[in-house]
Design a protein around this motif. Structure first.
Motif, PDB file in Angstrom:
ATOM      1  N   GLY A  10       0.819  -1.204   0.000  1.00 20.80           N
ATOM      2  CA  GLY A  10       0.000   0.000   0.000  1.00 20.80           C
ATOM      3  C   GLY A  10       0.847   1.245   0.000  1.00 20.80           C
ATOM      4  N   LEU A  11       0.183   2.354   0.286  1.00 15.39           N
ATOM      5  CA  LEU A  11       0.824   3.667   0.353  1.00 15.39           C
ATOM      6  C   LEU A  11       1.063   4.025   1.815  1.00 15.39           C
ATOM      7  CD1 LEU A  11       1.711   6.400  -0.894  1.00 15.39           C
ATOM      8  CD2 LEU A  11      -0.709   7.090  -0.747  1.00 15.39           C
ATOM      9  N   VAL A  12       2.276   4.426   2.122  1.00 19.93           N
ATOM     10  CA  VAL A  12       2.618   4.787   3.497  1.00 19.93           C
ATOM     11  C   VAL A  12       3.558   5.986   3.474  1.00 19.93           C
ATOM     12  CG1 VAL A  12       4.573   3.187   3.599  1.00 19.93           C
ATOM     13  CG2 VAL A  12       3.422   3.869   5.719  1.00 19.93           C
ATOM     14  N   GLN A  13       3.491   6.799   4.501  1.00 23.20           N
ATOM     15  CA  GLN A  13       4.374   7.957   4.591  1.00 23.20           C
ATOM     16  C   GLN A  13       5.765   7.536   5.040  1.00 23.20           C
ATOM     17  OE1 GLN A  13       2.489  10.815   7.179  1.00 23.20           O
ATOM     18  NE2 GLN A  13       1.190  11.600   5.535  1.00 23.20           N
ATOM     19  N   PRO A  14       6.769   8.323   4.695  1.00 25.57           N
ATOM     20  CA  PRO A  14       8.126   8.024   5.197  1.00 25.57           C
ATOM     21  C   PRO A  14       8.130   7.918   6.715  1.00 25.57           C
ATOM     22  CG  PRO A  14       8.227   9.697   3.502  1.00 25.57           C
ATOM     23  CD  PRO A  14       6.768   9.475   3.778  1.00 25.57           C
ATOM     24  N   GLY A  15       8.846   6.911   7.203  1.00 19.40           N
ATOM     25  CA  GLY A  15       8.877   6.647   8.638  1.00 19.40           C
ATOM     26  C   GLY A  15       7.810   5.696   9.112  1.00 19.40           C
ATOM     27  N   GLY A  16       6.869   5.375   8.242  1.00 21.68           N
ATOM     28  CA  GLY A  16       5.771   4.486   8.605  1.00 21.68           C
ATOM     29  C   GLY A  16       6.143   3.017   8.505  1.00 21.68           C
ATOM     30  N   HIS A 103       9.227 -20.937  -7.149  1.00 18.18           N
ATOM     31  CA  HIS A 103       7.902 -20.325  -7.292  1.00 18.18           C
ATOM     32  C   HIS A 103       7.963 -18.853  -6.899  1.00 18.18           C
ATOM     33  CE1 HIS A 103       6.298 -24.342  -7.795  1.00 18.18           C
ATOM     34  NE2 HIS A 103       6.920 -24.706  -6.694  1.00 18.18           N
ATOM     35  N   TRP A 104       7.216 -18.030  -7.631  1.00 14.36           N
ATOM     36  CA  TRP A 104       7.124 -16.595  -7.366  1.00 14.36           C
ATOM     37  C   TRP A 104       5.664 -16.196  -7.221  1.00 14.36           C
ATOM     38  CZ3 TRP A 104      11.188 -13.242  -6.740  1.00 14.36           C
ATOM     39  CH2 TRP A 104      12.453 -13.669  -7.173  1.00 14.36           C
ATOM     40  N   GLY A 105       5.424 -15.240  -6.364  1.00 15.88           N
ATOM     41  CA  GLY A 105       4.117 -14.617  -6.307  1.00 15.88           C
ATOM     42  C   GLY A 105       4.012 -13.536  -7.366  1.00 15.88           C
ATOM     43  N   ARG A 106       2.838 -12.920  -7.449  1.00 18.21           N
ATOM     44  CA  ARG A 106       2.607 -11.894  -8.472  1.00 18.21           C
ATOM     45  C   ARG A 106       3.076 -10.512  -8.040  1.00 18.21           C
ATOM     46  NH1 ARG A 106      -3.132 -13.107 -11.557  1.00 18.21           N
ATOM     47  NH2 ARG A 106      -2.545 -15.159 -12.352  1.00 18.21           N
ATOM     48  N   GLY A 107       3.337 -10.360  -6.762  1.00 14.93           N
ATOM     49  CA  GLY A 107       3.852  -9.094  -6.279  1.00 14.93           C
ATOM     50  C   GLY A 107       2.804  -8.206  -5.644  1.00 14.93           C
ATOM     51  N   THR A 108       3.287  -7.330  -4.762  1.00 15.43           N
ATOM     52  CA  THR A 108       2.427  -6.343  -4.135  1.00 15.43           C
ATOM     53  C   THR A 108       3.175  -5.013  -4.107  1.00 15.43           C
ATOM     54  OG1 THR A 108       1.074  -5.848  -2.177  1.00 15.43           O
ATOM     55  CG2 THR A 108       3.178  -6.922  -1.773  1.00 15.43           C
ATOM     56  N   GLN A 109       2.466  -3.941  -4.456  1.00 15.06           N
ATOM     57  CA  GLN A 109       3.118  -2.626  -4.570  1.00 15.06           C
ATOM     58  C   GLN A 109       3.244  -1.981  -3.194  1.00 15.06           C
ATOM     59  OE1 GLN A 109       4.267  -0.815  -7.435  1.00 15.06           O
ATOM     60  NE2 GLN A 109       5.088   0.544  -5.843  1.00 15.06           N
ATOM     61  N   VAL A 110       4.448  -1.490  -2.920  1.00 15.34           N
ATOM     62  CA  VAL A 110       4.696  -0.682  -1.726  1.00 15.34           C
ATOM     63  C   VAL A 110       5.170   0.684  -2.196  1.00 15.34           C
ATOM     64  CG1 VAL A 110       6.148  -0.379   0.315  1.00 15.34           C
ATOM     65  CG2 VAL A 110       5.233  -2.637  -0.233  1.00 15.34           C
ATOM     66  N   THR A 111       4.453   1.717  -1.783  1.00 21.37           N
ATOM     67  CA  THR A 111       4.813   3.081  -2.155  1.00 21.37           C
ATOM     68  C   THR A 111       5.010   3.898  -0.884  1.00 21.37           C
ATOM     69  OG1 THR A 111       3.527   2.940  -4.198  1.00 21.37           O
ATOM     70  CG2 THR A 111       4.143   5.134  -3.438  1.00 21.37           C
ATOM     71  N   VAL A 112       6.197   4.480  -0.758  1.00 23.22           N
ATOM     72  CA  VAL A 112       6.513   5.309   0.399  1.00 23.22           C
ATOM     73  C   VAL A 112       6.611   6.749  -0.083  1.00 23.22           C
ATOM     74  CG1 VAL A 112       8.067   5.693   2.336  1.00 23.22           C
ATOM     75  CG2 VAL A 112       7.801   3.386   1.381  1.00 23.22           C
ATOM     76  N   SER A 113       5.651   7.539   0.323  1.00 20.48           N
ATOM     77  CA  SER A 113       5.579   8.913  -0.164  1.00 20.48           C
ATOM     78  C   SER A 113       4.757   9.766   0.787  1.00 20.48           C
ATOM     79  CB  SER A 113       4.956   8.940  -1.562  1.00 20.48           C
ATOM     80  OG  SER A 113       4.781  10.279  -2.012  1.00 20.48           O
TER      81      SER A 113
END
Length: 114
Positions: A10-16, A103-113
């Motif tokens: 997900g989206l998280v602020q810096p330091g989170g 085996h690999w998963g499809r991935g999950t987006q991490v956004t730090v902003s």
């Protein structure tokens, strides 16, 4: 059918903080080395952290002291604290075992902003 399903991005602020989960099905993942990799835009996929079937850890220098990998049966977790903008990437779960397909998963987006 073997599957790895990631969640928790997900989206998280810096330091989170964020906690990623990867649940495996279709095999006995307790016999596998489980790991988290990430790929930022324009960069190669890189190891973040892995944990072997015996509990041996391999953690990238860039996340030491901030990220913690753990596992429980067929699930592997990545607790990410003190997140930085440079941690922004797609995070992938990987399961590997000698003599067996990786085996690999499809991935999950991490956004730090902010």
């Amino acid at each position: 059918q073997v599957q790895l399903v990631e969640s928790g991005g997900g989206l998280v602020q810096p330091g989170g903080s964020l906690r990623l989960s990867c649940e495996g099905s279709g095999s006995i993942f307790s016999l596998y080395t489980m790991g988290w990799y990430r790929q930022a835009p324009g960069k190669q996929r890189e190891l973040v952290a892995s944990v072997s079937r015996s509990g041996d850890l391999n953690v990238a220098d860039s996340v030491k002291g901030r990220f913690t990998i753990s596992r429980d049966k067929n699930t592997v977790y990545l607790q990410m604290n003190s997140l930085k903008s440079e941690d922004t990437a797609v995070y992938y779960c990987k399961a590997e075992r000698r003599g067996r397909p990786t085996h690999w998963g499809r991935g999950t987006q991490v956004t730090v902003s902010s």
